[in-house]
Scaffold this motif. Structure first.
Motif, PDB file in Angstrom:
ATOM      1  N   PHE A 137       0.843  -1.189   0.000  1.00 47.14           N
ATOM      2  CA  PHE A 137       0.000   0.000   0.000  1.00 47.14           C
ATOM      3  C   PHE A 137       0.882   1.244   0.000  1.00 47.14           C
ATOM      4  O   PHE A 137       1.913   1.289   0.660  1.00 47.14           O
ATOM      5  CB  PHE A 137      -0.923  -0.005   1.226  1.00 47.14           C
ATOM      6  N   HIS A 138       0.434   2.269  -0.744  1.00 45.12           N
ATOM      7  CA  HIS A 138       1.223   3.485  -0.890  1.00 45.12           C
ATOM      8  C   HIS A 138       0.333   4.721  -0.723  1.00 45.12           C
ATOM      9  O   HIS A 138       0.108   5.470  -1.676  1.00 45.12           O
ATOM     10  CB  HIS A 138       1.919   3.506  -2.254  1.00 45.12           C
ATOM     11  N   PRO A 139      -0.196   4.922   0.487  1.00 49.82           N
ATOM     12  CA  PRO A 139      -1.055   6.094   0.700  1.00 49.82           C
ATOM     13  C   PRO A 139      -0.252   7.392   0.659  1.00 49.82           C
ATOM     14  O   PRO A 139       0.943   7.426   0.995  1.00 49.82           O
ATOM     15  CB  PRO A 139      -1.628   5.855   2.096  1.00 49.82           C
ATOM     16  N   THR A 140      -0.904   8.468   0.235  1.00 55.94           N
ATOM     17  CA  THR A 140      -0.288   9.788   0.197  1.00 55.94           C
ATOM     18  C   THR A 140      -1.010  10.710   1.169  1.00 55.94           C
ATOM     19  O   THR A 140      -2.240  10.824   1.128  1.00 55.94           O
ATOM     20  CB  THR A 140      -0.351  10.385  -1.222  1.00 55.94           C
ATOM     21  N   LEU A 141      -0.270  11.341   2.047  1.00 51.23           N
ATOM     22  CA  LEU A 141      -0.820  12.242   3.050  1.00 51.23           C
ATOM     23  C   LEU A 141      -0.425  13.672   2.708  1.00 51.23           C
ATOM     24  O   LEU A 141       0.700  13.922   2.267  1.00 51.23           O
ATOM     25  CB  LEU A 141      -0.311  11.871   4.442  1.00 51.23           C
ATOM     26  N   ASN A 142      -1.353  14.585   2.927  1.00 54.18           N
ATOM     27  CA  ASN A 142      -1.107  15.991   2.626  1.00 54.18           C
ATOM     28  C   ASN A 142      -1.595  16.868   3.761  1.00 54.18           C
ATOM     29  O   ASN A 142      -2.603  16.554   4.404  1.00 54.18           O
ATOM     30  CB  ASN A 142      -1.853  16.425   1.352  1.00 54.18           C
ATOM     31  N   PHE A 143      -0.868  17.941   4.009  1.00 50.74           N
ATOM     32  CA  PHE A 143      -1.410  19.000   4.861  1.00 50.74           C
ATOM     33  C   PHE A 143      -0.779  20.321   4.451  1.00 50.74           C
ATOM     34  O   PHE A 143       0.291  20.357   3.839  1.00 50.74           O
ATOM     35  CB  PHE A 143      -1.229  18.703   6.359  1.00 50.74           C
ATOM     36  N   SER A 144      -1.448  21.398   4.783  1.00 50.20           N
ATOM     37  CA  SER A 144      -0.966  22.716   4.377  1.00 50.20           C
ATOM     38  C   SER A 144      -1.234  23.728   5.471  1.00 50.20           C
ATOM     39  O   SER A 144      -2.080  23.514   6.354  1.00 50.20           O
ATOM     40  CB  SER A 144      -1.640  23.161   3.069  1.00 50.20           C
ATOM     41  N   GLN A 145      -0.512  24.827   5.415  1.00 48.21           N
ATOM     42  CA  GLN A 145      -0.654  25.889   6.402  1.00 48.21           C
ATOM     43  C   GLN A 145      -0.416  27.222   5.715  1.00 48.21           C
ATOM     44  O   GLN A 145       0.597  27.412   5.035  1.00 48.21           O
ATOM     45  CB  GLN A 145       0.350  25.699   7.542  1.00 48.21           C
ATOM     46  N   GLU A 146      -1.349  28.157   5.891  1.00 44.98           N
ATOM     47  CA  GLU A 146      -1.151  29.492   5.345  1.00 44.98           C
ATOM     48  C   GLU A 146      -0.195  30.267   6.244  1.00 44.98           C
ATOM     49  O   GLU A 146      -0.238  30.149   7.463  1.00 44.98           O
ATOM     50  CB  GLU A 146      -2.489  30.238   5.232  1.00 44.98           C
ATOM     51  N   LEU A 147       0.675  31.055   5.611  1.00 46.19           N
ATOM     52  CA  LEU A 147       1.654  31.846   6.338  1.00 46.19           C
ATOM     53  C   LEU A 147       1.507  33.313   5.959  1.00 46.19           C
ATOM     54  O   LEU A 147       1.321  33.642   4.796  1.00 46.19           O
ATOM     55  CB  LEU A 147       3.079  31.367   6.024  1.00 46.19           C
ATOM     56  N   GLN A 148       1.596  34.159   6.958  1.00 48.00           N
ATOM     57  CA  GLN A 148       1.541  35.599   6.710  1.00 48.00           C
ATOM     58  C   GLN A 148       2.302  36.316   7.810  1.00 48.00           C
ATOM     59  O   GLN A 148       1.940  36.225   8.983  1.00 48.00           O
ATOM     60  CB  GLN A 148       0.100  36.116   6.659  1.00 48.00           C
ATOM     61  N   GLN A 149       3.374  36.959   7.447  1.00 48.73           N
ATOM     62  CA  GLN A 149       4.161  37.748   8.389  1.00 48.73           C
ATOM     63  C   GLN A 149       4.707  38.958   7.650  1.00 48.73           C
ATOM     64  O   GLN A 149       5.289  38.829   6.574  1.00 48.73           O
ATOM     65  CB  GLN A 149       5.291  36.923   8.999  1.00 48.73           C
ATOM     66  N   ASP A 150       4.478  40.132   8.228  1.00 45.95           N
ATOM     67  CA  ASP A 150       4.898  41.370   7.582  1.00 45.95           C
ATOM     68  C   ASP A 150       6.397  41.573   7.800  1.00 45.95           C
ATOM     69  O   ASP A 150       6.816  42.269   8.731  1.00 45.95           O
ATOM     70  CB  ASP A 150       4.099  42.539   8.138  1.00 45.95           C
ATOM     71  N   ILE A 151       7.196  40.960   6.942  1.00 50.46           N
ATOM     72  CA  ILE A 151       8.655  41.079   7.054  1.00 50.46           C
ATOM     73  C   ILE A 151       9.112  42.483   6.677  1.00 50.46           C
ATOM     74  O   ILE A 151       9.917  43.104   7.373  1.00 50.46           O
ATOM     75  CB  ILE A 151       9.346  40.032   6.169  1.00 50.46           C
ATOM     76  N   LEU A 152       8.582  43.017   5.577  1.00 48.26           N
ATOM     77  CA  LEU A 152       8.998  44.345   5.127  1.00 48.26           C
ATOM     78  C   LEU A 152       8.605  45.420   6.129  1.00 48.26           C
ATOM     79  O   LEU A 152       9.298  46.433   6.267  1.00 48.26           O
ATOM     80  CB  LEU A 152       8.382  44.657   3.754  1.00 48.26           C
ATOM     81  N   GLY A 153       7.500  45.191   6.835  1.00 44.40           N
ATOM     82  CA  GLY A 153       7.052  46.166   7.828  1.00 44.40           C
ATOM     83  C   GLY A 153       8.011  46.312   8.990  1.00 44.40           C
ATOM     84  O   GLY A 153       7.975  47.321   9.715  1.00 44.40           O
ATOM     85  N   GLN A 154       8.872  45.296   9.201  1.00 43.17           N
ATOM     86  CA  GLN A 154       9.853  45.385  10.280  1.00 43.17           C
ATOM     87  C   GLN A 154      11.081  46.194   9.886  1.00 43.17           C
ATOM     88  O   GLN A 154      11.911  46.516  10.733  1.00 43.17           O
ATOM     89  CB  GLN A 154      10.282  43.975  10.700  1.00 43.17           C
ATOM     90  N   LEU A 155      11.182  46.526   8.599  1.00 44.49           N
ATOM     91  CA  LEU A 155      12.334  47.293   8.119  1.00 44.49           C
ATOM     92  C   LEU A 155      12.073  48.792   8.282  1.00 44.49           C
ATOM     93  O   LEU A 155      11.987  49.554   7.319  1.00 44.49           O
ATOM     94  CB  LEU A 155      12.627  46.941   6.661  1.00 44.49           C
ATOM     95  N   ASP A 156      11.920  49.211   9.512  1.00 44.73           N
ATOM     96  CA  ASP A 156      11.659  50.609   9.850  1.00 44.73           C
ATOM     97  C   ASP A 156      12.879  51.132  10.599  1.00 44.73           C
ATOM     98  O   ASP A 156      13.115  50.777  11.756  1.00 44.73           O
ATOM     99  CB  ASP A 156      10.404  50.715  10.721  1.00 44.73           C
TER     100      ASP A 156
END
Length: 309
Positions: free
Chosen positions: A130-149
Protein backbone atom coordinates in the motif's frame (compact mmCIF):
# COMPACT_ATOMS: atom_id res chain seq x y z
CA UNK A 1 4.05 -35.60 9.03
CA UNK A 2 2.21 -34.58 12.21
CA UNK A 3 5.12 -32.36 13.18
CA UNK A 4 5.01 -30.63 9.79
CA UNK A 5 1.26 -30.01 10.13
CA UNK A 6 1.75 -28.74 13.69
CA UNK A 7 4.48 -26.32 12.60
CA UNK A 8 2.32 -25.14 9.67
CA UNK A 9 -0.67 -24.54 11.98
CA UNK A 10 1.56 -22.71 14.44
CA UNK A 11 2.81 -20.39 11.69
CA UNK A 12 -0.75 -19.77 10.52
CA UNK A 13 -1.82 -19.01 14.10
CA UNK A 14 1.04 -16.55 14.55
CA UNK A 15 0.15 -14.80 11.29
CA UNK A 16 -3.52 -14.61 12.27
CA UNK A 17 -2.68 -13.19 15.69
CA UNK A 18 -0.25 -10.70 14.13
CA UNK A 19 -2.88 -9.67 11.60
CA UNK A 20 -5.43 -9.26 14.37
CA UNK A 21 -2.98 -7.10 16.35
CA UNK A 22 -2.25 -4.93 13.31
CA UNK A 23 -5.98 -4.46 12.72
CA UNK A 24 -6.42 -3.53 16.39
CA UNK A 25 -3.41 -1.18 16.32
CA UNK A 26 -4.66 0.59 13.20
CA UNK A 27 -8.17 1.01 14.64
CA UNK A 28 -6.95 2.29 18.01
CA UNK A 29 -3.94 4.36 16.93
CA UNK A 30 -4.00 7.99 17.99
CA UNK A 31 -2.42 10.77 15.95
CA UNK A 32 1.35 10.87 16.59
CA UNK A 33 2.87 13.73 18.53
CA UNK A 34 5.13 15.59 16.08
CA UNK A 35 7.89 17.96 17.12
CA UNK A 36 10.15 19.85 14.73
CA UNK A 37 13.57 21.44 15.30
CA UNK A 38 16.50 22.71 13.27
CA UNK A 39 19.22 20.16 12.37
CA UNK A 40 22.49 20.81 10.55
CA UNK A 41 22.51 24.23 8.93
CA UNK A 42 24.76 25.47 6.12
CA UNK A 43 24.47 27.51 2.91
CA UNK A 44 23.81 24.46 0.72
CA UNK A 45 21.38 22.65 2.99
CA UNK A 46 19.28 23.46 6.04
CA UNK A 47 17.90 20.48 7.93
CA UNK A 48 14.55 20.29 9.69
CA UNK A 49 14.26 17.29 12.02
CA UNK A 50 10.77 16.04 12.88
CA UNK A 51 10.45 13.55 15.75
CA UNK A 52 7.25 11.51 16.02
CA UNK A 53 6.05 9.89 19.23
CA UNK A 54 3.71 7.07 18.15
CA UNK A 55 2.44 6.10 21.59
CA UNK A 56 2.75 2.34 21.04
CA UNK A 57 4.75 -0.30 19.26
CA UNK A 58 2.98 -0.98 15.96
CA UNK A 59 4.87 -3.97 14.53
CA UNK A 60 3.91 -2.58 11.11
CA UNK A 61 6.52 -2.53 8.33
CA UNK A 62 6.39 1.01 6.94
CA UNK A 63 8.56 3.49 5.09
CA UNK A 64 8.48 7.02 3.75
CA UNK A 65 9.01 6.74 0.00
CA UNK A 66 8.86 10.42 -0.80
CA UNK A 67 8.43 13.73 0.99
CA UNK A 68 8.08 17.12 -0.62
CA UNK A 69 7.63 20.54 0.93
CA UNK A 70 6.47 23.41 -1.21
CA UNK A 71 6.23 27.09 -0.39
CA UNK A 72 4.17 29.16 -2.80
CA UNK A 73 4.46 26.44 -5.42
CA UNK A 74 8.26 26.09 -5.17
CA UNK A 75 9.70 22.85 -3.82
CA UNK A 76 12.00 24.04 -1.08
CA UNK A 77 12.65 20.79 0.79
CA UNK A 78 12.74 17.02 0.34
CA UNK A 79 13.38 13.85 2.36
CA UNK A 80 16.93 13.16 3.54
CA UNK A 81 16.44 10.48 6.16
CA UNK A 82 13.68 8.30 7.61
CA UNK A 83 14.39 6.41 10.83
CA UNK A 84 11.66 4.01 11.92
CA UNK A 85 11.47 0.51 13.34
CA UNK A 86 8.30 -1.62 13.78
CA UNK A 87 9.51 -2.39 17.31
CA UNK A 88 9.97 1.22 18.46
CA UNK A 89 7.49 3.80 19.68
CA UNK A 90 9.15 6.72 17.94
CA UNK A 91 10.34 7.74 14.50
CA UNK A 92 12.37 10.52 12.93
CA UNK A 93 12.22 12.30 9.60
CA UNK A 94 15.01 14.59 8.43
CA UNK A 95 14.20 17.04 5.65
CA UNK A 96 16.71 19.11 3.69
CA UNK A 97 15.85 22.68 2.68
CA UNK A 98 17.52 24.23 -0.37
CA UNK A 99 18.28 27.86 0.64
CA UNK A 100 18.45 29.02 -2.99
CA UNK A 101 15.01 27.60 -3.78
CA UNK A 102 13.73 29.17 -0.56
CA UNK A 103 14.95 32.57 -1.80
CA UNK A 104 12.97 31.99 -5.00
CA UNK A 105 9.90 31.09 -2.93
CA UNK A 106 10.36 34.27 -0.86
CA UNK A 107 10.26 36.29 -4.07
CA UNK A 108 6.84 34.80 -4.77
CA UNK A 109 5.87 35.50 -1.15
CA UNK A 110 6.58 39.19 -1.62
CA UNK A 111 4.94 39.18 -5.06
CA UNK A 112 1.81 37.87 -3.30
CA UNK A 113 1.67 40.77 -0.86
CA UNK A 114 3.49 38.80 1.87
CA UNK A 115 1.03 35.91 1.83
CA UNK A 116 2.00 32.31 1.29
CA UNK A 117 1.08 28.69 1.75
CA UNK A 118 3.36 25.89 2.89
CA UNK A 119 2.27 22.39 1.87
CA UNK A 120 3.70 18.97 2.64
CA UNK A 121 3.10 15.77 0.70
CA UNK A 122 4.22 12.42 2.11
CA UNK A 123 4.05 9.13 0.22
CA UNK A 124 4.17 6.11 2.53
CA UNK A 125 4.88 2.45 1.96
CA UNK A 126 2.99 -0.15 4.05
CA UNK A 127 3.89 -3.84 3.86
CA UNK A 128 5.34 -3.11 0.43
CA UNK A 129 1.77 -3.22 -0.94
CA UNK A 130 0.00 0.00 0.00
CA UNK A 131 1.22 3.49 -0.89
CA UNK A 132 -1.06 6.09 0.70
CA UNK A 133 -0.29 9.79 0.20
CA UNK A 134 -0.82 12.24 3.05
CA UNK A 135 -1.11 15.99 2.63
CA UNK A 136 -1.41 19.00 4.86
CA UNK A 137 -0.97 22.72 4.38
CA UNK A 138 -0.65 25.89 6.40
CA UNK A 139 -1.15 29.49 5.34
CA UNK A 140 1.65 31.85 6.34
CA UNK A 141 1.54 35.60 6.71
CA UNK A 142 4.16 37.75 8.39
CA UNK A 143 4.90 41.37 7.58
CA UNK A 144 8.65 41.08 7.05
CA UNK A 145 9.00 44.35 5.13
CA UNK A 146 7.05 46.17 7.83
CA UNK A 147 9.85 45.39 10.28
CA UNK A 148 12.33 47.29 8.12
CA UNK A 149 11.66 50.61 9.85
CA UNK A 150 14.94 52.42 10.48
CA UNK A 151 15.84 55.69 12.15
CA UNK A 152 18.91 57.89 12.35
CA UNK A 153 19.50 60.90 14.58
CA UNK A 154 20.86 64.29 13.63
CA UNK A 155 23.82 65.71 15.56
CA UNK A 156 23.87 69.08 17.34
CA UNK A 157 26.81 71.40 16.66
CA UNK A 158 27.84 74.82 18.01
CA UNK A 159 26.29 74.12 21.39
CA UNK A 160 22.96 73.05 19.92
CA UNK A 161 22.52 76.17 17.76
CA UNK A 162 22.62 74.01 14.62
CA UNK A 163 21.77 70.40 13.78
CA UNK A 164 23.41 68.58 10.93
CA UNK A 165 22.36 66.63 9.03
CA UNK A 166 18.56 66.11 9.23
CA UNK A 167 17.32 63.01 11.07
CA UNK A 168 15.60 59.97 9.58
CA UNK A 169 12.33 59.57 11.48
CA UNK A 170 11.42 56.24 9.88
CA UNK A 171 11.38 54.20 6.69
CA UNK A 172 8.75 52.26 4.79
CA UNK A 173 9.94 49.58 2.37
CA UNK A 174 7.74 48.60 -0.58
CA UNK A 175 8.31 45.54 -2.81
CA UNK A 176 8.29 46.48 -6.49
CA UNK A 177 8.41 42.91 -7.82
CA UNK A 178 10.24 41.55 -10.79
CA UNK A 179 13.42 40.17 -9.22
CA UNK A 180 16.12 39.88 -11.86
CA UNK A 181 19.85 39.16 -12.21
CA UNK A 182 20.20 38.35 -8.53
CA UNK A 183 18.66 41.67 -7.47
CA UNK A 184 15.42 42.47 -5.69
CA UNK A 185 13.89 45.81 -6.59
CA UNK A 186 12.27 47.79 -3.81
CA UNK A 187 11.44 51.37 -2.98
CA UNK A 188 12.28 52.86 0.41
CA UNK A 189 10.36 55.91 1.59
CA UNK A 190 12.48 57.72 4.18
CA UNK A 191 10.90 60.45 6.30
CA UNK A 192 13.45 63.19 7.02
CA UNK A 193 13.06 65.83 9.72
CA UNK A 194 14.84 69.16 9.68
CA UNK A 195 15.33 70.49 13.23
CA UNK A 196 16.95 73.70 11.97
CA UNK A 197 15.39 77.12 11.49
CA UNK A 198 16.28 77.16 7.79
CA UNK A 199 15.39 74.80 4.88
CA UNK A 200 17.80 72.08 3.82
CA UNK A 201 18.00 71.06 0.13
CA UNK A 202 18.77 67.33 -0.13
CA UNK A 203 20.09 66.25 -3.51
CA UNK A 204 20.64 62.60 -2.62
CA UNK A 205 20.16 60.05 0.15
CA UNK A 206 22.05 56.77 0.07
CA UNK A 207 22.26 53.84 2.42
CA UNK A 208 23.81 50.44 2.99
CA UNK A 209 22.03 47.46 4.56
CA UNK A 210 23.89 44.91 6.67
CA UNK A 211 22.30 41.79 8.16
CA UNK A 212 24.43 40.08 10.79
CA UNK A 213 27.43 41.85 9.31
CA UNK A 214 26.67 40.78 5.72
CA UNK A 215 26.06 43.57 3.22
CA UNK A 216 22.86 42.61 1.41
CA UNK A 217 21.76 45.81 -0.28
CA UNK A 218 21.39 49.53 -0.34
CA UNK A 219 21.99 52.17 -3.04
CA UNK A 220 20.04 55.45 -3.15
CA UNK A 221 19.13 58.10 -5.74
CA UNK A 222 16.47 60.59 -4.74
CA UNK A 223 13.76 60.93 -7.37
CA UNK A 224 13.27 64.14 -9.38
CA UNK A 225 16.65 65.64 -8.57
CA UNK A 226 16.19 66.08 -4.85
CA UNK A 227 13.89 67.51 -2.21
CA UNK A 228 13.98 70.50 0.14
CA UNK A 229 13.10 69.90 3.78
CA UNK A 230 11.39 73.02 5.18
CA UNK A 231 12.64 74.66 8.35
CA UNK A 232 11.41 72.65 11.33
CA UNK A 233 9.47 70.41 8.96
CA UNK A 234 9.57 66.96 7.42
CA UNK A 235 9.75 65.52 3.91
CA UNK A 236 9.44 62.01 2.54
CA UNK A 237 12.23 60.95 0.21
CA UNK A 238 11.74 57.97 -2.14
CA UNK A 239 14.89 55.92 -2.63
CA UNK A 240 15.56 53.21 -5.20
CA UNK A 241 16.64 50.12 -3.26
CA UNK A 242 18.42 46.93 -4.30
CA UNK A 243 18.75 43.68 -2.34
CA UNK A 244 21.50 41.24 -3.38
CA UNK A 245 19.61 37.96 -3.20
CA UNK A 246 22.78 35.89 -3.78
CA UNK A 247 23.83 36.63 -0.19
CA UNK A 248 20.49 35.70 1.35
CA UNK A 249 21.29 31.96 1.84
CA UNK A 250 24.18 33.00 4.08
CA UNK A 251 21.89 35.44 5.89
CA UNK A 252 19.36 32.63 6.43
CA UNK A 253 22.04 30.41 7.98
CA UNK A 254 23.18 33.12 10.39
CA UNK A 255 19.54 33.98 11.18
CA UNK A 256 18.74 30.40 12.21
CA UNK A 257 21.97 29.93 14.14
CA UNK A 258 21.19 33.13 16.07
CA UNK A 259 17.89 31.68 17.27
CA UNK A 260 15.87 33.14 14.38
CA UNK A 261 17.12 36.62 15.19
CA UNK A 262 18.98 38.97 12.87
CA UNK A 263 20.66 42.28 13.56
CA UNK A 264 19.95 44.69 10.72
CA UNK A 265 22.10 47.80 10.46
CA UNK A 266 21.57 50.64 8.03
CA UNK A 267 24.13 53.34 7.29
CA UNK A 268 22.62 56.51 5.81
CA UNK A 269 24.56 59.05 3.73
CA UNK A 270 22.95 62.36 2.87
CA UNK A 271 24.11 64.87 0.25
CA UNK A 272 23.13 68.47 0.97
CA UNK A 273 23.48 71.09 -1.78
CA UNK A 274 23.62 74.85 -1.30
CA UNK A 275 25.22 77.77 -3.13
CA UNK A 276 26.43 75.57 -5.96
CA UNK A 277 28.31 73.30 -3.55
CA UNK A 278 27.41 69.94 -2.06
CA UNK A 279 28.51 67.97 0.98
CA UNK A 280 28.06 64.24 1.65
CA UNK A 281 27.63 63.31 5.31
CA UNK A 282 27.03 60.09 7.19
CA UNK A 283 24.10 59.95 9.57
CA UNK A 284 24.20 58.07 12.86
CA UNK A 285 23.33 54.49 11.94
CA UNK A 286 20.37 52.59 13.40
CA UNK A 287 20.32 48.93 14.38
CA UNK A 288 17.16 46.83 14.42
CA UNK A 289 16.60 43.23 15.54
CA UNK A 290 14.29 41.16 13.32
CA UNK A 291 12.72 38.13 15.00
CA UNK A 292 10.85 35.34 13.21
CA UNK A 293 8.99 32.27 14.47
CA UNK A 294 9.47 29.84 11.59
CA UNK A 295 9.95 26.76 13.76
CA UNK A 296 7.13 27.78 16.09
CA UNK A 297 4.86 28.10 13.05
CA UNK A 298 5.92 24.66 11.80
CA UNK A 299 5.22 23.09 15.18
CA UNK A 300 1.84 24.77 15.34
CA UNK A 301 1.01 23.35 11.91
CA UNK A 302 2.19 19.88 12.94
CA UNK A 303 -0.03 19.94 16.02
CA UNK A 304 -3.08 20.55 13.82
CA UNK A 305 -2.41 18.30 10.86
CA UNK A 306 -5.57 17.53 8.88
CA UNK A 307 -4.44 14.28 7.26
CA UNK A 308 -6.25 13.18 4.15
CA UNK A 309 -5.57 10.45 1.65
Amino acid sequence: MKKVVAVFLLIVLILVLWGAYIAYAVMTITPPVLTAKWGNVNEENVEVVVDAELGKVLFIPASVENLSIQFNGVEVASLKEFDYSPTKTNARIVMGIDPNELVRALERYFDNNQHGEASIEIRLGLFGLFHPTLNFSQELQQDILGQLDFKAESRPVFGGLLYTPPSVEGTKVVWLGGAENGLWNLKTYATLKNPNSFPIPVSNLEFEIFVNGIKVGGVGNVSQGGVTIPAGGVATVPIDTKIYSEYLPKVLVTHIKNGEKSLVEVNFYITVSAGGKSARMKLTSEKTVIQTDIMATINEALSNIPLRE
